[in-house]
Design a protein around this motif. Structure first.
Motif, mmCIF file in Angstrom:
data_model
loop_
_atom_site.group_PDB
_atom_site.id
_atom_site.type_symbol
_atom_site.label_atom_id
_atom_site.label_comp_id
_atom_site.label_asym_id
_atom_site.label_seq_id
_atom_site.Cartn_x
_atom_site.Cartn_y
_atom_site.Cartn_z
ATOM 1 N N PRO A 140 1.377 12.150 1.606
ATOM 2 C CA PRO A 140 1.969 11.049 1.261
ATOM 3 C C PRO A 140 3.315 11.016 0.692
ATOM 4 N N HIS A 141 3.581 12.077 -0.088
ATOM 5 C CA HIS A 141 4.860 12.166 -0.504
ATOM 6 C C HIS A 141 5.863 12.828 0.447
ATOM 7 N N SER A 363 -2.863 26.097 -7.581
ATOM 8 C CA SER A 363 -2.251 26.364 -6.219
ATOM 9 C C SER A 363 -0.873 27.200 -6.439
ATOM 10 N N ILE A 364 -0.615 27.926 -5.493
ATOM 11 C CA ILE A 364 0.553 28.735 -5.432
ATOM 12 C C ILE A 364 1.685 27.994 -5.737
ATOM 13 N N GLY A 365 1.921 26.995 -5.352
ATOM 14 C CA GLY A 365 3.034 25.927 -5.701
ATOM 15 C C GLY A 365 2.833 24.540 -5.033
ATOM 16 N N GLU A 366 3.998 23.771 -4.708
ATOM 17 C CA GLU A 366 4.072 22.803 -4.101
ATOM 18 C C GLU A 366 3.082 22.898 -2.698
ATOM 19 N N LEU A 393 -5.045 18.694 -12.701
ATOM 20 C CA LEU A 393 -4.269 17.863 -13.561
ATOM 21 C C LEU A 393 -3.075 17.921 -13.056
ATOM 22 N N PRO A 394 -2.260 16.642 -12.320
ATOM 23 C CA PRO A 394 -0.831 16.463 -11.726
ATOM 24 C C PRO A 394 -0.064 16.310 -12.947
ATOM 25 N N PHE A 395 1.134 16.886 -12.970
ATOM 26 C CA PHE A 395 1.883 16.396 -14.156
ATOM 27 C C PHE A 395 3.293 16.644 -13.967
ATOM 28 N N ALA A 396 3.586 17.450 -12.929
ATOM 29 C CA ALA A 396 5.075 18.077 -12.728
ATOM 30 C C ALA A 396 5.447 17.989 -11.374
ATOM 31 N N GLY A 401 10.249 18.124 -4.917
ATOM 32 C CA GLY A 401 9.779 17.032 -5.110
ATOM 33 C C GLY A 401 8.482 16.616 -5.210
ATOM 34 N N LEU A 402 7.672 17.548 -4.724
ATOM 35 C CA LEU A 402 6.280 17.390 -4.494
ATOM 36 C C LEU A 402 5.482 17.724 -5.643
#
Lengths: 431, 431
Positions: A140-141, A363-366, A393-396, A401-402
């Motif tokens: 969705p992002h 995760s490895i990244g975005e 926990l999402p925070f960054a 921008g993902l």
């Protein structure tokens, strides 16, 4: 955030909405309508659902509004991964083999949620048989990026404000990875604390039922219903002032974390400065990824024996390959792997001698660009093999921008401690 | 016994029939016909089946006779407990709730057996949802006595010469107890070595797929297919001359064993004189029966949530009571019980430091008179909770002339050692 400063209805956290619903300051019908409106606006871009049950959901919401409040999820719209059987909506497991299937019975987890007052709004997209081959869901992002999988639609729907809560499952990284890629809280309970009856079975040693919300309190509410453990829904657990002891575990795979995850790690170290100590996995717990892969392949290949024998042409090429890998593993090797798994689960208890929770990469990244895969569950495999409860926990944000975040891992059966610590940590990470 | 001195076809051991079938000295059609003839004679007394698939079985047998031999179970008639989904026969789980159910897919264990050449002959009676409420099956040795349960029809059919092999499941004592009461060999593999996909789920921590045969070699053949472990089908494993080290474990419940089981124990001590030493369970492994009961009740109550909420009036009074007991157990207590279970499973490894296998009671005694219950799984509960592989060995008769025997228990994942030892022991017990 206090209930008084409420965002638009479709963006309410589940615990906020539950509070308002219980006080009769919000009606289930209005909340369901707000979610349906959001879905009608966004579903053409996001493709989170395979089935919507709008009329039945509104009818159920009216019933709940007219009756007494007597469940933790009273009036909360719920999305259910299309790997769970539902008696009133078709269930296809993400496979054409099951395209026409209408179960007569709810999966146990679905029935428990409905018993607690949840309103089933729809079935969400799963990858093919909860494996690698993606469904239609987009991040969705950014619709050019994967939402992760296999619980793709559940994570995307919660992230996009279509639903406050959704059910998913994890066998390798199918809850934590899509939570990370979509920027929501994902919760994988301790292995086998939540019944799997009525969920398409792939790997008994690994399959775990869990879910998604917008905050730790949200998934804790869901977790209380799924596990029957009232401590998870105790509001005082989320008021603790004392810092949890955090073990910082980059894991042996840290070199594969990209700049975004490294950045998030550094940010977390700064925001949580002084809390905890580095944790290095003992040698006996460092070779588990290969074991997880072998256990998953062996058990999936055999669990899907009917499909393998009768519907091979309806299985994707990657799933056929995984099944071939699994069938090439001998039962002798698998017995050893099960023994290794049991020993590792026992040894993992000692990880928590010096800490309450472990913080580790999710995760490895975005979320990677492209819709032909769902990303790599690398950083989830070992924790899943160990059967330990995990919360993303999402925070960054990453360079595109993902969303980016980290996961907390708890001791087996100590989900209540994990969730309380996760709330504390998440508040500090998100300011 | 050598293949040359063969009994009537319907009494052949599975391994004997498999040898003759592979050599083309016996046709699958003749074997299926012999079993169908026996069924037509005896089924009105025994009531082992809920569904027979005679025509389909004969058609499949003709196919197998016309093609190459390429599976361990080539041409062997198989009975399947009606708790396993089958795509070509209805599957009712012993409950009126599922009376009309026709699955589209085989349970994984059924598909694996068919892949190995087994011919599905029919679905066998299970108690209601594999719990306590009995089906129609009678003990083939005396129709006034229970065959045991929950795998009632599978054990009775094998005992009565209707089938050489049958599938069952155990959550408390549902394989070993009916094997004991019917006088056949029952095999419960190590927990989760056999896929449970497509088997009605009751308790993930306990449910185990296994089966029945007329000899240890029979169930080993079936086990090789179910586990994918070729060592179980290795004939040289059954030629070992060296005695296994036997740990004689009367268990803390020994005082509840009746005179028939005590007599069988004394007889075994005599026949196996000099082999092994007494084994007393450490205190840490003596309180497991209460844990097993609580885990079973908690998980069954939640796994059957849809049935509990929507079909309560179709559940028997004893099952309603078990569900009520289970719902009264908190998720907090269950988390502790899962931790206790994991620790006990780890500690149980040390039981095998001084022995290869444990010998222990299978049942309190002979099959009780009466058809309103299926007997007590007392002597099976702890081994099931520990997830250890078990084999029931019939070798004696009780005061009513009904079968009595003992079980051997192996180390987790060491099913091949258990079965080889069980063959050695059984030969000496049956002389």
């Amino acid at each position: 955030m206090p209930v008084s400063s409420t965002p638009p209805l479709h963006q309410l956290h589940a615990w906020q909405a539950a509070t308002l619903l219980a006080r009769r300051e919000l009606s289930a019908v209005d909340l369901v309508r707000a979610c349906l409106k959001r879905i009608s606006e966004r579903e053409p871009q996001v493709h989170a659902f395979v089935q919507l049950g709008a009329d039945a959901a509104l009818a159920r919401a009216r019933e709940l509004d007219a009756g007494a409040v007597h469940g933790l999820l009273h009036g909360l719209p719920l999305g259910v991964k299309d790997l769970f059987d539902t008696f009133d909506l078709p269930t296809a497991y993400g496979s054409s083999i099951y395209a026409e299937q209408q179960p007569t019975v709810d999966a146990a987890a679905v029935a428990l949620c409905r018993e607690a007052g949840a309103v089933l709004l729809g079935k969400t997209v799963t990858t093919e048989l909860a494996n690698m081959y993606p469904g239609e869901t987009r991040n969705p992002h950014n619709p050019q990026h994967t939402p992760g999988g296999s619980s793709s639609g559940s994570a995307a729907a919660v992230a996009d404000g279509m639903l406050p809560l959704a059910l998913g499952t994890q066998t390798a990284g199918s809850l934590i990875r899509p939570a990370a890629f979509c920027g929501v809280v994902g919760y994988k309970p301790s292995h086998n604390r939540v019944p799997k009856a009525g969920v398409k079975s792939l790997s008994e040693t690994l399959d775990t039922v869990g879910g998604f919300g917008r905050s730790v309190r949200d998934v804790a509410l869901l977790g209380a219903v799924l596990t029957g453990d009232a401590r998870l829904a105790d509001p005082t657990a989320f008021e603790q002032k004392a810092a949890p002891r955090i073990g910082w575990c980059q894991t042996p795979e840290w070199a594969q974390a990209d700049a975004d995850t490294q950045q998030a790690w550094a940010q977390a170290e700064k925001l949580l400065a002084g809390h905890g100590t580095p944790l290095v996995l003992p040698d006996s717990l460092t070779g588990l990824i290969a074991v997880q892969k072998a256990v998953q392949a062996f058990e999936t290949a055999r669990s899907l024996s009917h499909e393998r024998l009768h519907h091979r042409h309806q299985l994707s090429t990657p799933l056929q390959a995984l099944i071939a890998d699994g069938m090439a593993i001998s039962g002798e090797t698998h017995a050893l792997n099960l023994q290794v798994t049991a020993s590792a689960r026992q040894r993992a208890q000692a990880l928590f001698d010096g800490c309450d929770v472990i913080i580790a990469p999710s995760s490895i990244g975005e979320a990677p660009a492209g819709l032909d895969g769902t990303g790599d569950p690398l950083f989830c495999r070992s924790w899943t093999l160990l059967g330990l409860p995990c919360v993303h926990l999402p925070f960054a944000r990453g360079q595109n921008g993902l969303p980016v975040g980290l996961q907390l891992v708890g001791a087996y059966g100590e989900d209540h401690r994990l969730l309380a610590a996760a709330h504390w940590v998440h508040q500090r990470l998100t300011g």
